[in-house]
Design a protein around this motif. Structure first.
Motif, PDB file in Angstrom:
ATOM      1  N   GLY A  65       0.793  -1.226   0.000  1.00 25.58           N
ATOM      2  CA  GLY A  65       0.000   0.000   0.000  1.00 25.58           C
ATOM      3  C   GLY A  65       0.826   1.277   0.000  1.00 25.58           C
ATOM      4  N   TYR A  66       2.142   1.169  -0.255  1.00 26.51           N
ATOM      5  CA  TYR A  66       2.965   2.388  -0.263  1.00 26.51           C
ATOM      6  C   TYR A  66       2.961   3.079  -1.628  1.00 26.51           C
ATOM      7  N   LEU A  67       2.777   2.287  -2.659  1.00 26.45           N
ATOM      8  CA  LEU A  67       2.797   2.862  -4.016  1.00 26.45           C
ATOM      9  C   LEU A  67       1.504   2.535  -4.735  1.00 26.45           C
ATOM     10  N   GLU A  68       1.193   3.369  -5.722  1.00 27.14           N
ATOM     11  CA  GLU A  68       0.145   2.975  -6.661  1.00 27.14           C
ATOM     12  C   GLU A  68       0.610   3.324  -8.062  1.00 27.14           C
ATOM     13  N   SER A  69       0.043   2.608  -9.025  1.00 30.50           N
ATOM     14  CA  SER A  69       0.451   2.852 -10.414  1.00 30.50           C
ATOM     15  C   SER A  69      -0.462   3.879 -11.022  1.00 30.50           C
ATOM     16  N   ARG A  70       0.100   4.825 -11.713  1.00 26.43           N
ATOM     17  CA  ARG A  70      -0.706   5.827 -12.418  1.00 26.43           C
ATOM     18  C   ARG A  70      -0.620   5.571 -13.914  1.00 26.43           C
ATOM     19  N   VAL A  77       3.651   7.695  -4.801  1.00 26.64           N
ATOM     20  CA  VAL A  77       3.450   7.334  -3.405  1.00 26.64           C
ATOM     21  C   VAL A  77       1.962   7.444  -3.087  1.00 26.64           C
ATOM     22  N   ARG A  78       1.450   6.419  -2.381  1.00 24.90           N
ATOM     23  CA  ARG A  78       0.031   6.341  -2.124  1.00 24.90           C
ATOM     24  C   ARG A  78      -0.271   6.816  -0.701  1.00 24.90           C
ATOM     25  N   ARG A  79      -1.461   7.379  -0.541  1.00 25.91           N
ATOM     26  CA  ARG A  79      -1.896   7.762   0.809  1.00 25.91           C
ATOM     27  C   ARG A  79      -2.404   6.501   1.505  1.00 25.91           C
ATOM     28  N   ARG A  80      -1.668   6.026   2.469  1.00 23.80           N
ATOM     29  CA  ARG A  80      -2.129   4.846   3.217  1.00 23.80           C
ATOM     30  C   ARG A  80      -3.216   5.289   4.175  1.00 23.80           C
TER      31      ARG A  80
ATOM     32  N   LYS B 266     -24.674 -10.277   8.511  1.00 26.35           N
ATOM     33  CA  LYS B 266     -24.346  -9.933   9.893  1.00 26.35           C
ATOM     34  C   LYS B 266     -22.864  -9.657  10.067  1.00 26.35           C
ATOM     35  N   PHE B 267     -22.048 -10.251   9.196  1.00 27.34           N
ATOM     36  CA  PHE B 267     -20.630  -9.883   9.178  1.00 27.34           C
ATOM     37  C   PHE B 267     -19.997 -10.354   7.883  1.00 27.34           C
ATOM     38  N   VAL B 268     -18.807  -9.834   7.631  1.00 28.46           N
ATOM     39  CA  VAL B 268     -18.019 -10.251   6.479  1.00 28.46           C
ATOM     40  C   VAL B 268     -16.835 -11.040   7.026  1.00 28.46           C
ATOM     41  N   PHE B 269     -16.641 -12.249   6.490  1.00 28.99           N
ATOM     42  CA  PHE B 269     -15.553 -13.114   6.955  1.00 28.99           C
ATOM     43  C   PHE B 269     -14.445 -13.141   5.910  1.00 28.99           C
ATOM     44  N   THR B 270     -13.220 -12.856   6.335  1.00 26.79           N
ATOM     45  CA  THR B 270     -12.111 -12.848   5.375  1.00 26.79           C
ATOM     46  C   THR B 270     -10.853 -13.455   5.978  1.00 26.79           C
ATOM     47  N   MET B 271     -10.048 -14.037   5.120  1.00 29.43           N
ATOM     48  CA  MET B 271      -8.737 -14.573   5.503  1.00 29.43           C
ATOM     49  C   MET B 271      -7.697 -13.875   4.634  1.00 29.43           C
ATOM     50  N   PRO B 272      -7.228 -12.691   5.044  1.00 26.89           N
ATOM     51  CA  PRO B 272      -6.387 -11.906   4.132  1.00 26.89           C
ATOM     52  C   PRO B 272      -4.973 -12.451   3.968  1.00 26.89           C
ATOM     53  N   ASN B 273      -4.462 -13.181   4.949  1.00 26.33           N
ATOM     54  CA  ASN B 273      -3.096 -13.716   4.851  1.00 26.33           C
ATOM     55  C   ASN B 273      -3.116 -15.209   4.606  1.00 26.33           C
ATOM     56  N   PHE B 274      -2.445 -15.638   3.523  1.00 23.94           N
ATOM     57  CA  PHE B 274      -2.255 -17.069   3.270  1.00 23.94           C
ATOM     58  C   PHE B 274      -3.599 -17.780   3.396  1.00 23.94           C
ATOM     59  N   HIS B 275      -4.509 -17.265   2.655  1.00 22.29           N
ATOM     60  CA  HIS B 275      -5.877 -17.761   2.638  1.00 22.29           C
ATOM     61  C   HIS B 275      -5.917 -19.286   2.522  1.00 22.29           C
ATOM     62  N   PRO B 277      -8.347 -22.196   1.361  1.00 23.82           N
ATOM     63  CA  PRO B 277      -7.333 -23.065   0.766  1.00 23.82           C
ATOM     64  C   PRO B 277      -6.394 -22.422  -0.246  1.00 23.82           C
ATOM     65  N   THR B 278      -6.603 -21.202  -0.716  1.00 22.32           N
ATOM     66  CA  THR B 278      -5.884 -20.776  -1.932  1.00 22.32           C
ATOM     67  C   THR B 278      -4.459 -20.309  -1.702  1.00 22.32           C
ATOM     68  N   GLY B 279      -4.119 -19.887  -0.468  1.00 22.45           N
ATOM     69  CA  GLY B 279      -2.788 -19.353  -0.226  1.00 22.45           C
ATOM     70  C   GLY B 279      -2.634 -17.883  -0.597  1.00 22.45           C
ATOM     71  N   ILE B 280      -3.703 -17.269  -1.112  1.00 21.47           N
ATOM     72  CA  ILE B 280      -3.640 -15.861  -1.542  1.00 21.47           C
ATOM     73  C   ILE B 280      -3.461 -14.926  -0.340  1.00 21.47           C
ATOM     74  N   THR B 281      -2.601 -13.908  -0.500  1.00 20.19           N
ATOM     75  CA  THR B 281      -2.490 -12.833   0.478  1.00 20.19           C
ATOM     76  C   THR B 281      -2.942 -11.544  -0.206  1.00 20.19           C
ATOM     77  N   THR B 282      -3.867 -10.839   0.423  1.00 19.91           N
ATOM     78  CA  THR B 282      -4.339  -9.604  -0.215  1.00 19.91           C
ATOM     79  C   THR B 282      -3.364  -8.472   0.062  1.00 19.91           C
ATOM     80  N   ASP B 283      -3.360  -7.475  -0.810  1.00 15.35           N
ATOM     81  CA  ASP B 283      -2.430  -6.365  -0.595  1.00 15.35           C
ATOM     82  C   ASP B 283      -3.093  -5.250   0.220  1.00 15.35           C
ATOM     83  N   GLN B 284      -2.272  -4.269   0.566  1.00 13.32           N
ATOM     84  CA  GLN B 284      -2.723  -3.209   1.466  1.00 13.32           C
ATOM     85  C   GLN B 284      -3.937  -2.456   0.906  1.00 13.32           C
TER      86      GLN B 284
END
Lengths: 496, 496
Positions: A65-70, A77-80, B266-275, B277-284
């Protein structure tokens, strides 16, 4: 121009060094949101690295989340949105929350916290107060060293398996030990008919999850163990409170309840031995009639036998489950009321089909229990240490119960009645004609230096008569006699 | 005339000897239902005991159901409805039960047992099969001896308190240790914002009990961890499955779901790190947008960080909870995916008001967790042994993950795609154009000697595409390479 120094001799990969440096520049404010970063090729050339290294660093910074592509052509630099802080802002107020967490749940959950029926686990009773309230096995009698040896032995003998998952239904050798113990109480069950639970409370929770849904009704004795009222509230299940007569639940009223067609109760809950709070034990005829009623109406009978082992006087009446040839009884047992409550080991003995269902529920809701605790409990039983401990505490508790009954006989003023339990930890005191509220009465008793269990804790509604519970679980014999004397003084004044 | 011999020198009281003898006569059939017993005075005289002793014996026998009084003047032997037997009748059939225990519960419970979404705790995988299915910390890497020392030390230092009840919210020092660990991950919480649970599964169960009731809806990723589907079934809560794109949950669709007024989740459930089964990590950015959406619509965000510690490559992205200045995130963590799953220790980090409510639910449903396990875990962390263990397994798992990714690169045929996780244990394989069913495919793979996790386990409905999960949790590096080769062979044939 961005100034970056890369240390080629470092163990830290070059791309990571680029990342770290840019993160530092952003955090310091040297790079600000919107600032454009040099193209990857140009930056690579300026620091003597291949472009792909810079690409990798920029990718990482984008993920963070530090950079974004334009427009794809350059990075800025991105606003975190919120820089994480590892220190709590002391000025931040708790109710800053966007969500009102106390209102977000249903009223039945909100009612749990204030529900008086919940027994305190640890009373903050000062040492000079005689605590006739607490009901848990006396920790000063606990065979800590024996269990310690069992735990050590399990860790050596079974090794890593004692720290890995066990079956949802429980550690097989413990299921076998408990099935054998049940046979000693006249209950013929195999280990497939035993489900290990996290104490009797989880057992009752599983029974409720299995047999009820919100709005259902179940039959309970009035009074009955207080935690059950919290549990029923949690499940939004309504109790049908049947009065407990001198010889047990009012079976004529039960018959009428079961005969009514609508809103049939999902089960009947009973504590036939050393009932908590009253200490009443029902006789064989009562048990047979109760069971015959449930059989006739095909209503499951949930038998709470958590103090089964604690018989002091007279001959044991066998559990109702011992007569269960038609498979309608779910029996709940536990070690917690006898020893090591912190190990959280209870069980359900039931027809195997019911065990399978409740095991599925347990699996879905907590996967399994603590393996080491279960394996140590099995060894504790198999080594014979449980039996010798039981013999020891029976002697102690028999004397304590005698001291209580003699003390009450000696010190209670007229107008006070009480039960005469043959086992368990509790007796039940009733004051018919008293002019003060229960809390006023309990306060007076407390002022004499005695703590007792408030009677209303054991009813869903408000009881018609004033009661309180006396527990001998954690009070030494000589202090019970003193407690009775102080109690007698308080009650005599209250009844004046 | 009744013949009774009383041994005056015995330790057994005389009344008890009378009882025992009469019980024996009934059991032998020498006394039959309806037989009249001698009057108490006459029997007393005949055996040289006072009448009161016989009265006491008869009272006891009545309580046990052996006698009944006829008109008050004399006692007769009673027909006991079912003499308890401690031996199971081998001819008794299970379905003798008056109650159909499989039908007595609601369909959502009945569906649990067969629900494929439940991951087996223990696979009965033969030793020569390469098990890329099992997901639990590798027991062969576990620091058993270190934990054993901690348990021993706790039992010595803390003594009986380690075996007595702890608070429903958990052993205080462990809550403090975990709050401190959360701070290392950028999450500023105090110990009052931590609730200790029986693993992540109990944590999710408590969240569901707190925030939902039957018929409610919650948002989950598709695919998502299989056990959650069993848990949702148990609660009769409907999942709104949002597809997981390459960079995480489809947020455009989430926005549309949250904008709809009716049947709000009632809520949103997420696994942002090393999901899983997929292993996906979401970015910032993805995390910020997800949180902004939940904040805007005031919907609680449940963040599953159970593999938080298992980062191998690149820089760590901090948990969403680290940005939670508005108090909308309930974070679920656990030790079980890292070490000692049988100790059952997980936690929830949440605003303190939410912790209070969930503690009440935990108290009502199981009183508290295992004290010794919690105290030992606190010491294990505080002694620094956890950190050195983590460093050790990071090295192992980084190599295993590299072996997996290189093996897939080398051996996968055309038409197969897979994720490239930077941590955790799992990768996700997708086959777009395959003509066989998933179970046929898995059988083929199994025939090559490799076990993988069936993709449909991670969806509530039937997935449109064929997937399976690969887990490196319990497979040695060199066997992962072999596994990939065998897998490649199986898939190449399947895609022919």
């Amino acid at each position: 121009m961005l100034l970056l120094k890369i240390d080629g001799a470092s163990n830290v990969p070059a791309y990571r060094q680029i990342c770290d440096r840019i993160v530092a520049l952003v955090d310091e404010g040297a790079l600000r949101p919107g600032d454009r970063l040099p193209p990857t090729r140009a930056l690579g050339a300026s620091i003597g690295l291949h472009r792909s290294t810079v690409v990798r660093a920029y990718d990482e910074l984008r993920a963070l989340g530090y950079l974004e592509s334009r427009g794809g052509s350059y990075s800025t630099v991105r606003r975190r949105q919120r820089p994480p802080s590892t220190r709590r802002d002391p000025t931040a107020r708790k109710d800053d929350s966007l969500i009102d967490w106390s209102a977000v749940t249903r009223p039945s959950i909100r009612a749990l916290h204030t529900h008086t029926a919940m027994e305190p686990i640890k009373s903050a009773t000062p040492g000079d107060v005689i605590d006739l309230d607490r009901l848990s096995a006396d920790p000063t009698l606990a065979p800590d060293d024996d269990l310690r040896r069992c735990i050590k032995s399990v860790l050596v003998r079974i090794g890593g398996a004692a720290l890995d998952y066990t079956d949802a239904a429980g550690w097989r050798p413990l299921r076998e030990v408990i099935a054998a113990r049940m046979c000693n109480h006249g209950v013929a069950v195999s280990s497939d008919e035993i489900l290990i639970t996290g104490g009797a409370q989880q057992a009752l929770d599983l029974v409720l999850r299995y047999l009820t849904r919100a709005g259902d009704r179940v039959v309970v004795e009035a009074p009955t163990y207080g935690m059950d009222h919290a549990l029923l509230k949690l499940h939004e299940v309504d109790p049908i409170e049947l009065p407990l007569l001198d010889d047990g639940m009012d079976l004529d009223r039960l018959q009428r309840v079961l005969q009514r067609g609508r809103r049939r109760p999902k089960f009947v809950f009973t504590m036939p031995n050393f009932h908590n709070p009253t200490g009443i034990t029902t006789d064989q005829q009562h048990r047979e009639r109760l069971m015959a009623l449930c059989e006739k109406h095909r209503v499951p009978l949930v038998e709470d036998g958590v103090e089964e082992e604690m018989k002091y006087f007279g001959q044991a009446v066998l559990p109702i489950k011992s007569m269960d040839s038609k498979g309608i009884v779910l029996y709940v047992g536990t070690f917690s009321k006898v020893v090591f409550p912190g190990q959280r080991i209870g069980w359900i003995a039931a027809p195997s089909e019911a065990i399978v269902r409740m095991t599925d529920i347990k699996h879905a809701s907590c996967i399994a229990g603590n393996t080491l605790a279960q394996a140590a409990a099995a060894l504790f039983c198999n080594s014979g240490e449980f039996e010798s401990y039981l013999r020891r505490i029976h002697r102690v508790y028999r004397r304590r119960m005698q001291a209580l009954l003699q003390g009450l006989e000696r010190h209670m003023p007229d107008g006070v009645t009480w039960t005469r339990p043959s086992g368990g930890y509790t007796a039940w005191v009733t004051l018919k004609d008293i002019e003060m509220t229960e809390s006023e009465l309990l306060e007076r008793i407390m002022r004499e230096g005695v703590k007792v269990g408030p009677g209303n804790r054991y009813f869903a509604g408000r009881p018609a008569t004033t009661h309180f519970r006396l527990s001998i679980a954690c009070v030494a014999e000589e202090r019970i006699e003193i407690g009775c004397r102080l109690l007698g003084r308080a009650l005599a004044r209250a009844l004046e």
